[in-house]
Design a protein around this motif. Structure first.
Motif, PDB file in Angstrom:
ATOM      1  N   GLY A  23      69.691  69.856 -27.525  1.00  0.00           N
ATOM      2  CA  GLY A  23      68.663  69.154 -26.752  1.00  0.00           C
ATOM      3  C   GLY A  23      69.249  68.216 -25.708  1.00  0.00           C
ATOM      4  O   GLY A  23      70.434  67.878 -25.733  1.00  0.00           O
ATOM      5  N   LEU A  24      68.354  67.815 -24.791  1.00  0.00           N
ATOM      6  CA  LEU A  24      68.769  67.027 -23.627  1.00  0.00           C
ATOM      7  C   LEU A  24      69.368  65.666 -23.998  1.00  0.00           C
ATOM      8  O   LEU A  24      70.423  65.288 -23.492  1.00  0.00           O
ATOM      9  N   VAL A  43      77.453  67.666 -18.377  1.00  0.00           N
ATOM     10  CA  VAL A  43      77.387  68.207 -19.741  1.00  0.00           C
ATOM     11  C   VAL A  43      76.656  69.536 -19.662  1.00  0.00           C
ATOM     12  O   VAL A  43      75.475  69.592 -19.296  1.00  0.00           O
ATOM     13  N   THR A  44      77.360  70.597 -19.985  1.00  0.00           N
ATOM     14  CA  THR A  44      76.743  71.928 -19.934  1.00  0.00           C
ATOM     15  C   THR A  44      77.441  72.870 -20.908  1.00  0.00           C
ATOM     16  O   THR A  44      78.615  72.684 -21.225  1.00  0.00           O
ATOM     17  N   GLN A  96      69.384  62.966 -13.708  1.00  0.00           N
ATOM     18  CA  GLN A  96      68.924  64.354 -13.770  1.00  0.00           C
ATOM     19  C   GLN A  96      69.702  65.215 -12.780  1.00  0.00           C
ATOM     20  O   GLN A  96      70.124  64.724 -11.718  1.00  0.00           O
ATOM     21  N   ALA A  97      69.831  66.507 -13.089  1.00  0.00           N
ATOM     22  CA  ALA A  97      70.617  67.416 -12.239  1.00  0.00           C
ATOM     23  C   ALA A  97      69.779  68.073 -11.155  1.00  0.00           C
ATOM     24  O   ALA A  97      70.292  68.886 -10.395  1.00  0.00           O
ATOM     25  N   ASP A  98      68.488  67.730 -11.102  1.00  0.00           N
ATOM     26  CA  ASP A  98      67.613  68.460 -10.183  1.00  0.00           C
ATOM     27  C   ASP A  98      67.113  67.586  -9.047  1.00  0.00           C
ATOM     28  O   ASP A  98      65.921  67.462  -8.802  1.00  0.00           O
ATOM     29  N   ALA A 134      72.757  65.983 -25.491  1.00  0.00           N
ATOM     30  CA  ALA A 134      73.725  66.311 -24.436  1.00  0.00           C
ATOM     31  C   ALA A 134      74.133  65.031 -23.691  1.00  0.00           C
ATOM     32  O   ALA A 134      75.315  64.790 -23.435  1.00  0.00           O
ATOM     33  N   PRO A 146      73.251  66.201 -16.940  1.00  0.00           N
ATOM     34  CA  PRO A 146      73.091  67.329 -17.861  1.00  0.00           C
ATOM     35  C   PRO A 146      72.650  68.583 -17.118  1.00  0.00           C
ATOM     36  O   PRO A 146      71.762  68.532 -16.274  1.00  0.00           O
ATOM     37  N   VAL A 147      73.267  69.692 -17.421  1.00  0.00           N
ATOM     38  CA  VAL A 147      72.878  70.958 -16.773  1.00  0.00           C
ATOM     39  C   VAL A 147      72.614  71.991 -17.868  1.00  0.00           C
ATOM     40  O   VAL A 147      73.513  72.416 -18.592  1.00  0.00           O
ATOM     41  N   ASP A 185      60.880  70.485 -10.070  1.00  0.00           N
ATOM     42  CA  ASP A 185      60.534  71.387 -11.175  1.00  0.00           C
ATOM     43  C   ASP A 185      59.645  72.529 -10.709  1.00  0.00           C
ATOM     44  O   ASP A 185      59.660  73.608 -11.289  1.00  0.00           O
ATOM     45  N   ASP A 212      78.353  71.038 -23.914  1.00  0.00           N
ATOM     46  CA  ASP A 212      77.059  70.669 -24.496  1.00  0.00           C
ATOM     47  C   ASP A 212      76.937  71.270 -25.898  1.00  0.00           C
ATOM     48  O   ASP A 212      77.017  72.488 -26.037  1.00  0.00           O
ATOM     49  N   ALA A 242      67.955  79.602 -19.204  1.00  0.00           N
ATOM     50  CA  ALA A 242      66.773  78.878 -19.675  1.00  0.00           C
ATOM     51  C   ALA A 242      66.294  77.842 -18.668  1.00  0.00           C
ATOM     52  O   ALA A 242      65.318  77.128 -18.915  1.00  0.00           O
ATOM     53  N   LYS A 261      64.975  75.932 -15.092  1.00  0.00           N
ATOM     54  CA  LYS A 261      64.051  76.006 -13.946  1.00  0.00           C
ATOM     55  C   LYS A 261      63.012  77.112 -14.102  1.00  0.00           C
ATOM     56  O   LYS A 261      62.728  77.852 -13.157  1.00  0.00           O
ATOM     57  N   THR A 262      62.427  77.224 -15.292  1.00  0.00           N
ATOM     58  CA  THR A 262      61.451  78.282 -15.552  1.00  0.00           C
ATOM     59  C   THR A 262      60.190  78.085 -14.716  1.00  0.00           C
ATOM     60  O   THR A 262      59.512  79.054 -14.387  1.00  0.00           O
TER      61      THR A 262
HETATM   62  N1  LIG Z   1      73.072  69.918 -20.874  1.00  0.00           N
HETATM   63  C1  LIG Z   1      71.744  70.033 -21.042  1.00  0.00           C
HETATM   64  N2  LIG Z   1      70.912  69.757 -20.019  1.00  0.00           N
HETATM   65  C2  LIG Z   1      69.585  69.902 -20.205  1.00  0.00           C
HETATM   66  C3  LIG Z   1      69.040  70.325 -21.438  1.00  0.00           C
HETATM   67  N3  LIG Z   1      67.692  70.366 -21.308  1.00  0.00           N
HETATM   68  C4  LIG Z   1      67.395  69.981 -20.053  1.00  0.00           C
HETATM   69  N4  LIG Z   1      68.540  69.704 -19.372  1.00  0.00           N
HETATM   70  C5  LIG Z   1      68.665  69.183 -17.985  1.00  0.00           C
HETATM   71  O1  LIG Z   1      67.736  68.099 -17.890  1.00  0.00           O
HETATM   72  C6  LIG Z   1      67.050  68.096 -16.644  1.00  0.00           C
HETATM   73  C7  LIG Z   1      65.550  68.254 -16.863  1.00  0.00           C
HETATM   74  O2  LIG Z   1      65.355  69.485 -17.488  1.00  0.00           O
HETATM   75  P1  LIG Z   1      63.940  70.135 -17.761  1.00  0.00           P
HETATM   76  O3  LIG Z   1      62.955  69.679 -16.749  1.00  0.00           O
HETATM   77  O4  LIG Z   1      63.619  69.975 -19.191  1.00  0.00           O
HETATM   78  O5  LIG Z   1      64.260  71.676 -17.539  1.00  0.00           O
HETATM   79  P2  LIG Z   1      64.499  72.473 -16.215  1.00  0.00           P
HETATM   80  O6  LIG Z   1      65.470  73.559 -16.511  1.00  0.00           O
HETATM   81  O7  LIG Z   1      64.880  71.542 -15.133  1.00  0.00           O
HETATM   82  O8  LIG Z   1      63.074  73.099 -15.843  1.00  0.00           O
HETATM   83  P3  LIG Z   1      61.969  73.935 -16.702  1.00  0.00           P
HETATM   84  O9  LIG Z   1      62.607  75.167 -17.253  1.00  0.00           O
HETATM   85  O10 LIG Z   1      60.939  74.280 -15.678  1.00  0.00           O
HETATM   86  O11 LIG Z   1      61.479  72.989 -17.766  1.00  0.00           O
HETATM   87  C8  LIG Z   1      67.725  69.180 -15.809  1.00  0.00           C
HETATM   88  O12 LIG Z   1      68.760  68.527 -15.129  1.00  0.00           O
HETATM   89  C9  LIG Z   1      68.277  70.146 -16.868  1.00  0.00           C
HETATM   90  O13 LIG Z   1      69.413  70.842 -16.398  1.00  0.00           O
HETATM   91  C10 LIG Z   1      69.961  70.608 -22.514  1.00  0.00           C
HETATM   92  O14 LIG Z   1      69.593  70.971 -23.628  1.00  0.00           O
HETATM   93  N5  LIG Z   1      71.289  70.444 -22.255  1.00  0.00           N
END
Ligand SMILES: Nc1nc2c(ncn2[C@@H]2O[C@H](COP(=O)(O)OP(=O)(O)OP(=O)(O)O)[C@@H](O)[C@H]2O)c(=O)[nH]1
Ligand SMILES: C=C(OP(=O)(O)O)C(=O)O
Length: 211
Positions: free
Chosen positions: A80-81, A56-57, A105-107, A84, A10-11, A183, A76, A16, A18-19
């Motif tokens: 929500g995650l 998924v994006t 996870q994408a990170d 997605a 999921p991306v 993060d 997407d 929004a 990696k805040t």
């Molecule tokens: N497609 C999709 N991916 C999401 C969504 N929310 C989070 N993700 C992905 O889920 C993973 C974890 O996301 P988070 O830690 O919630 O958010 P982040 O953008 O990585 O970081 P913060 O903004 O610091 O919370 C990352 O790979 C995000 O790209 C969503 O609503 N849709």
């Protein structure tokens, strides 16, 4: 022939995303987020146990480069995650009903194909399994074998949620790069120490030449 995996990655929409890295990266935050996703997807596609990567994006700026690496992109619905992830998994089951389905996870900018392979080999022993993140709080991988409902519970303290739902926690040695999600600036330093993929390494070199 061992079981093969469809991996759903999921991306989040980049404005929004990696805040928690915003203060460190300034205007380059979204570029770093794309680079990190590119390294995650490229490593996943290089793992022989992975049959396909489904990103998924809702963001065309992420979709373009990730499709260019060989990922299939699914839109997407932006609810929500976990929604997605379920959307990507439904696509995976339609195109390859005999393959296992995982969420990654994408990170994970230090992800190594061989380490992902070890995690997927271990996951194939259980109907439902997951890999906790490096801090043992979140989750970086959740997967199910064909026929088992795909019920991801990502978000917040997801390790506890996956455990409570009966998923097997995989304690596999030698998979640090699978557990190293990024993060915060500290997470990024830890990923640098493991060895970044080439996309993230290029952005980090440009932003912090002394790293
Ligand atoms: N497609 C999709 N991916 C999401 C969504 N929310 C989070 N993700 C992905 O889920 C993973 C974890 O996301 P988070 O830690 O919630 O958010 P982040 O953008 O990585 O970081 P913060 O903004 O610091 O919370 C990352 O790979 C995000 O790209 C969503 O609503 N849709
Ligand atoms: C969404 C999650 O991760 P993050 O640490 O990236 O918020 C999670 O671990 O469930």
């Amino acid at each position: 022939m061992s079981i093969r995996w469809s991996l759903v990655i999921p991306v989040k929409t980049l404005v929004a995303a990696k805040t928690r890295l915003a203060a460190a990266t300034g205007p380059h935050r979204t570029r770093l987020a794309v680079a990190v996703a590119c390294d995650t997807v490229a490593a996943a596609l290089s793992c022989p146990r992975v049959a396909r990567v489904i990103v998924v994006t809702a963001d065309p700026a992420a979709a373009g480069p990730l499709a260019g690496l060989g990922a299939e992109v699914v839109h997407d619905p932006d609810r929500g995650l976990n929604t997605a992830l379920r959307t990507g998994a439904a696509h995976a089951v339609r195109v390859a009903p005999g393959d296992a389905v995982g969420a990654l996870q994408a990170d994970l900018p230090a992800l190594r194909p061989a380490e992902l392979g070890l995690a997927l080999k271990a996951a194939a022993e259980f109907d439902q399994a997951f890999v906790p993140d490096a801090l043992d709080v979140g989750t970086t991988f959740y997967g199910v074998l064909p026929g088992t409902p795909f019920t991801p519970r990502f978000g917040g303290e997801s390790r506890a949620k996956h455990l409570a739902a009966g998923a097997k926690e995989l304690a596999v040695p030698g998979i640090d790069s699978v557990r190293r999600d990024v993060d915060t600036p500290n997470d990024l330093r830890a990923a640098v120490a493991l060895g970044l993929g080439r996309h993230t390494a290029a952005v980090v070199r440009e932003l912090w030449p002394d790293t």
